[in-house]
Scaffold this active site. Structure first.
Site, PDB file in Angstrom:
ATOM      1  CG  HIS A 156      -2.132  -0.716   1.201  1.00 10.04           C
ATOM      2  ND1 HIS A 156      -2.859  -1.240   2.311  1.00 10.04           N
ATOM      3  CD2 HIS A 156      -2.763  -1.010   0.248  1.00 10.04           C
ATOM      4  CE1 HIS A 156      -3.980  -1.924   1.916  1.00 10.04           C
ATOM      5  NE2 HIS A 156      -4.202  -1.597   0.785  1.00 10.04           N
ATOM      6  CB  CYS A 250      -2.619   0.370   8.709  1.00  8.31           C
ATOM      7  SG  CYS A 250      -1.417   0.159   7.176  1.00  8.31           S
TER       8      CYS A 250
END
Length: 257
Positions: A156, A250
């Site tokens: 990511h 996250c």
């Protein structure tokens, strides 16, 4: 934020996940609570989303979507194991005054969609589909800069790049293609380039309010760079949640209004 009540590593969808490694849920909860209290101590409001049994990755709230300027784009996850998170977070968005909209193509929220001033930096290569970038641009009315990731450890964008303020970023150059690095150097000539030692502990998976930067405490070199650049680094230990491939950012879905 969503507490890691049901956090475990029962499948492996990124290189950080090892199903043979045990997870200490009590420790994960304690570390997560420390992160939440750090945000509150800094004066930020933290809304909680109820965790759902059977969704162990729901603690990684950043992946839930992108909420900005009245638009709430809900995630469309690549892996089937996470599809239920979209339903849970879309329901929360609707209950809190946001009208969730979906993209046709895979997008994994703020995992790959990072707001910098008036633009969105968008990752692709492992999760979010390149075609979703155009959809996000249309839905938000903001320019979207596509950046391709090449190292599966940095699956990511938020594992390889931190937004520090409206004009400043930090990133790990080796996580990107040559073209993506050239784009970043053109857009952010004064960016902080982070070393491998800090990147490999997900040190860039951090959250900044423009002054304070909450970052994984193991990234000591990054902390020194932040201090020299005029930011106030605040290290937190999320080592248990790192077992699922995530850290500070996250666990944090930022709402931009």
């Amino acid at each position: 934020m969503t507490p890691p009540t049901y956090f475990t590593v029962e499948y492996a969808i990124n290189p950080w996940m090892d199903t043979s490694t045990p997870v200490d849920v009590e420790l994960a909860l304690a570390q997560w609570e420390h992160l939440r209290h750090t945000y509150r101590r800094l004066g930020h409001t933290v809304d909680l989303v109820e965790p759902v049994p059977g969704l162990p990755d729901m603690v990684y709230a950043a992946n839930a979507g992108l909420i900005i300027n009245g638009t709430a784009i809900v995630a469309r996850f690549k892996h089937a194991e996470r599809h239920g998170e979209s339903v849970a977070y879309a329901a929360w968005m609707g209950q809190h005054g946001h009208d969730p909209v979906a993209t046709r193509h895979v997008n994994e929220g703020q995992g790959d969609l990072l707001v910098v001033g008036s633009m969105i930096l968008a990752g692709t290569g492992f999760r979010t589909h390149l075609h979703a970038h155009a959809e996000v641009g249309t839905l938000t009315g903001m320019p979207v800069i596509s950046l391709e990731l090449v190292d599966p450890r940095f699956y990511h964008l938020d594992t390889a790049l931190t937004v520090l303020d409206d004009t400043t970023i930090a990133y790990y150059p080796s996580a990107f293609t040559d073209d993506a690095r050239a784009q970043l150097r053109r857009l952010f000539p004064d960016a902080i380039e982070v070393a491998s030692a800090d990147a490999y502990v997900l040190g860039l998976n951090a959250v900044s309010d423009g002054k304070h930067v909450v970052y994984p405490a193991q990234a000591t070199g990054f902390a020194e760079q932040l201090h020299r650049a005029g930011f106030h680094p605040i290290g937190v230990d999320l080592s248990e949640l790192l077992k699922g491939g995530g850290s500070v950012k996250c666990c944090t879905l930022e709402v931009f209004s």
